[in-house]
Write a protein that holds these residues in place. Structure first.
Motif, PDB file in Angstrom:
ATOM      1  N   LEU A 109     -44.831  41.341  39.511  1.00 15.14           N
ATOM      2  CA  LEU A 109     -44.058  40.398  40.572  1.00 15.14           C
ATOM      3  C   LEU A 109     -43.421  41.390  40.724  1.00 15.14           C
ATOM      4  N   VAL A 110     -43.004  42.487  42.809  1.00 12.71           N
ATOM      5  CA  VAL A 110     -42.428  43.623  42.504  1.00 12.71           C
ATOM      6  C   VAL A 110     -41.315  43.173  43.373  1.00 12.71           C
ATOM      7  N   ILE A 111     -39.958  43.620  42.815  1.00 13.21           N
ATOM      8  CA  ILE A 111     -38.495  43.093  43.986  1.00 13.21           C
ATOM      9  C   ILE A 111     -37.835  44.370  44.080  1.00 13.21           C
ATOM     10  N   ALA A 112     -38.329  45.156  45.334  1.00 16.91           N
ATOM     11  CA  ALA A 112     -37.752  46.517  45.698  1.00 16.91           C
ATOM     12  C   ALA A 112     -36.411  45.656  45.961  1.00 16.91           C
ATOM     13  N   ILE A 113     -35.676  47.977  46.038  1.00 15.97           N
ATOM     14  CA  ILE A 113     -34.088  47.301  46.361  1.00 15.97           C
ATOM     15  C   ILE A 113     -33.774  48.235  46.637  1.00 15.97           C
ATOM     16  N   ASP A 114     -33.019  48.484  47.783  1.00 14.47           N
ATOM     17  CA  ASP A 114     -32.630  49.583  48.892  1.00 14.47           C
ATOM     18  C   ASP A 114     -31.373  49.461  49.455  1.00 14.47           C
ATOM     19  N   ALA A 115     -30.377  50.117  49.899  1.00 14.22           N
ATOM     20  CA  ALA A 115     -29.179  50.133  50.781  1.00 14.22           C
ATOM     21  C   ALA A 115     -29.860  50.673  51.964  1.00 14.22           C
ATOM     22  N   CYS A 116     -28.725  49.819  53.545  1.00 19.51           N
ATOM     23  CA  CYS A 116     -29.056  49.296  54.460  1.00 19.51           C
ATOM     24  C   CYS A 116     -28.517  49.818  55.485  1.00 19.51           C
ATOM     25  N   LEU A 117     -28.358  50.279  56.201  1.00 26.03           N
ATOM     26  CA  LEU A 117     -27.856  50.608  57.613  1.00 26.03           C
ATOM     27  C   LEU A 117     -27.682  49.053  58.767  1.00 26.03           C
ATOM     28  N   GLY A 118     -26.787  48.564  59.449  1.00 24.10           N
ATOM     29  CA  GLY A 118     -27.097  47.706  60.043  1.00 24.10           C
ATOM     30  C   GLY A 118     -25.571  47.552  61.425  1.00 24.10           C
ATOM     31  N   ARG A 119     -25.937  46.073  61.794  1.00 22.70           N
ATOM     32  CA  ARG A 119     -24.277  45.868  63.026  1.00 22.70           C
ATOM     33  C   ARG A 119     -23.368  45.707  62.107  1.00 22.70           C
ATOM     34  N   LEU A 120     -22.287  46.139  62.267  1.00 21.23           N
ATOM     35  CA  LEU A 120     -20.910  46.220  61.958  1.00 21.23           C
ATOM     36  C   LEU A 120     -20.659  44.826  61.131  1.00 21.23           C
ATOM     37  N   SER A 121     -21.056  43.881  61.697  1.00 18.45           N
ATOM     38  CA  SER A 121     -20.590  42.388  60.875  1.00 18.45           C
ATOM     39  C   SER A 121     -21.149  42.045  59.521  1.00 18.45           C
ATOM     40  N   SER A 122     -22.550  42.874  59.264  1.00 15.77           N
ATOM     41  CA  SER A 122     -23.161  42.902  58.090  1.00 15.77           C
ATOM     42  C   SER A 122     -23.536  43.704  57.158  1.00 15.77           C
ATOM     43  N   VAL A 123     -21.772  44.620  57.763  1.00 13.04           N
ATOM     44  CA  VAL A 123     -21.901  45.380  55.893  1.00 13.04           C
ATOM     45  C   VAL A 123     -21.336  45.365  55.125  1.00 13.04           C
ATOM     46  N   GLY A 124     -21.666  45.147  54.228  1.00 11.06           N
ATOM     47  CA  GLY A 124     -21.229  44.263  52.722  1.00 11.06           C
ATOM     48  C   GLY A 124     -21.965  43.169  52.693  1.00 11.06           C
ATOM     49  N   HIS A 125     -22.949  42.563  53.370  1.00  6.95           N
ATOM     50  CA  HIS A 125     -23.699  42.283  53.429  1.00  6.95           C
ATOM     51  C   HIS A 125     -24.825  42.851  52.117  1.00  6.95           C
ATOM     52  N   VAL A 126     -25.006  41.137  50.974  1.00  4.60           N
ATOM     53  CA  VAL A 126     -26.737  41.866  50.806  1.00  4.60           C
ATOM     54  C   VAL A 126     -28.062  40.370  51.114  1.00  4.60           C
ATOM     55  N   PHE A 127     -28.862  40.929  51.529  1.00  2.00           N
ATOM     56  CA  PHE A 127     -29.895  40.387  52.040  1.00  2.00           C
ATOM     57  C   PHE A 127     -30.549  40.355  51.063  1.00  2.00           C
ATOM     58  N   PHE A 128     -31.927  39.285  50.633  1.00  4.19           N
ATOM     59  CA  PHE A 128     -33.047  38.815  49.796  1.00  4.19           C
ATOM     60  C   PHE A 128     -33.859  38.199  50.554  1.00  4.19           C
ATOM     61  N   SER A 129     -34.972  39.374  50.902  1.00  4.25           N
ATOM     62  CA  SER A 129     -35.801  37.948  51.613  1.00  4.25           C
ATOM     63  C   SER A 129     -37.352  38.288  50.846  1.00  4.25           C
ATOM     64  N   GLU A 130     -38.190  37.682  51.136  1.00  3.42           N
ATOM     65  CA  GLU A 130     -39.836  37.932  50.951  1.00  3.42           C
ATOM     66  C   GLU A 130     -40.520  38.879  51.610  1.00  3.42           C
ATOM     67  N   GLY A 131     -41.628  39.454  50.924  1.00  5.14           N
ATOM     68  CA  GLY A 131     -42.649  40.819  51.766  1.00  5.14           C
ATOM     69  C   GLY A 131     -41.534  41.577  51.347  1.00  5.14           C
ATOM     70  N   PRO A 132     -42.262  42.843  51.781  1.00  6.65           N
ATOM     71  CA  PRO A 132     -42.533  43.961  51.141  1.00  6.65           C
ATOM     72  C   PRO A 132     -40.752  44.436  51.996  1.00  6.65           C
ATOM     73  N   LEU A 133     -39.983  46.013  52.034  1.00  3.87           N
ATOM     74  CA  LEU A 133     -39.969  46.574  51.937  1.00  3.87           C
ATOM     75  C   LEU A 133     -40.235  47.988  53.059  1.00  3.87           C
ATOM     76  N   ALA A 134     -39.327  48.706  53.791  1.00  3.57           N
ATOM     77  CA  ALA A 134     -40.524  49.369  53.902  1.00  3.57           C
ATOM     78  C   ALA A 134     -38.732  51.136  53.997  1.00  3.57           C
ATOM     79  N   PRO A 135     -38.888  51.750  52.953  1.00  2.00           N
ATOM     80  CA  PRO A 135     -37.642  52.420  52.765  1.00  2.00           C
ATOM     81  C   PRO A 135     -38.038  53.206  53.561  1.00  2.00           C
ATOM     82  N   GLY A 136     -37.166  54.627  54.321  1.00  8.65           N
ATOM     83  CA  GLY A 136     -36.639  55.227  54.971  1.00  8.65           C
ATOM     84  C   GLY A 136     -37.107  54.769  56.263  1.00  8.65           C
ATOM     85  N   ALA A 137     -37.132  53.965  57.010  1.00  7.77           N
ATOM     86  CA  ALA A 137     -37.483  53.662  58.485  1.00  7.77           C
ATOM     87  C   ALA A 137     -36.029  54.012  59.044  1.00  7.77           C
TER      88      ALA A 137
END
Length: 208
Positions: A109-137
């Motif tokens: 059961l794999v949980i991938a963790i990565d940094a992310c760029l987003g909107r100014l209002s989202s900086v400092g937020h942590v998102f936990f979601s179902e499904g894979p992530l595509a690192p490097g996108a």
């Protein structure tokens, strides 16, 4: 590092998703509770594997290796950690790491963790979601998707020259976000350990 871009059709069932801001009261406890709820529902004796993606050569992209390093010091007994400052999981070895996980662990059961760029209002937020992530996108890299679940921490604002943005991201914010995520997984490990102990006791034959 990834860039968030969610697109759902109204007739489709949306995957599970949860988010919080890292300064919220009881943030690590709230995230740990969500992790426990989702992992418990899917675990079924599957080993929990964390893939902490990123590079220690970029401040903004160091969140994953920091999380892995913090967790490695706690020596979790109910999860396996890949990706630390000493041995980061990044673009050059991600595919190899995924292959190693699949051959080492049965039905992980794999949980991938990565940094992310987003909107100014989202900086400092942590998102936990179902499904894979595509690192490097977010920085135009084609890397294999990874994870049954994923955690993304928004470390800075997306825009032009995103590699430069990552290089100039404040370490303080990345450190605080990494500490929150690692502490939440440490709490999850404690919960899983307690459940394992209760299960063992309940099935221990009574002596005559």
């Amino acid at each position: 590092m990834i860039q968030m871009n969610f697109r759902f059709h109204s007739h489709e069932k949306k995957p599970y998703s949860f988010f919080l801001e890292y300064t919220e009261p009881f943030a690590k406890e709230r995230l740990a509770e969500q992790l426990h709820e989702q992992v418990s529902a899917m675990k079924e004796n599957r080993p929990v594997v964390l893939v902490c993606i990123g590079s220690d050569r970029s401040t903004g992209d160091s969140l994953g290796p920091l999380v892995g390093t913090f967790l490695e010091k706690n020596r979790p007994s109910n999860m396996h950690v890949y990706g630390t400052l000493a041995k980061p999981v990044h673009a050059l070895n991600l595919a190899e790491t995924i292959h190693s996980i699949q051959t080492t662990h049965y039905r992980p059961l794999v949980i991938a963790i990565d940094a992310c760029l987003g909107r100014l209002s989202s900086v400092g937020h942590v998102f936990f979601s179902e499904g894979p992530l595509a690192p490097g996108a977010g920085v135009q890299k084609e890397l294999p998707a990874v994870g049954d679940f994923n955690i993304k921490a928004v470390v800075n604002v997306s825009g032009f020259m995103e590699m430069m943005i990552l290089q100039n991201t404040r370490l303080h914010l990345v450190y605080e976000l990494a500490e929150l995520v690692a502490d939440s997984f440490a709490l999850l490990d404690t919960k899983l350990a307690a459940e394992t102990t209760r299960t063992t006791i309940s099935f221990t034959p009574r002596s005559i």
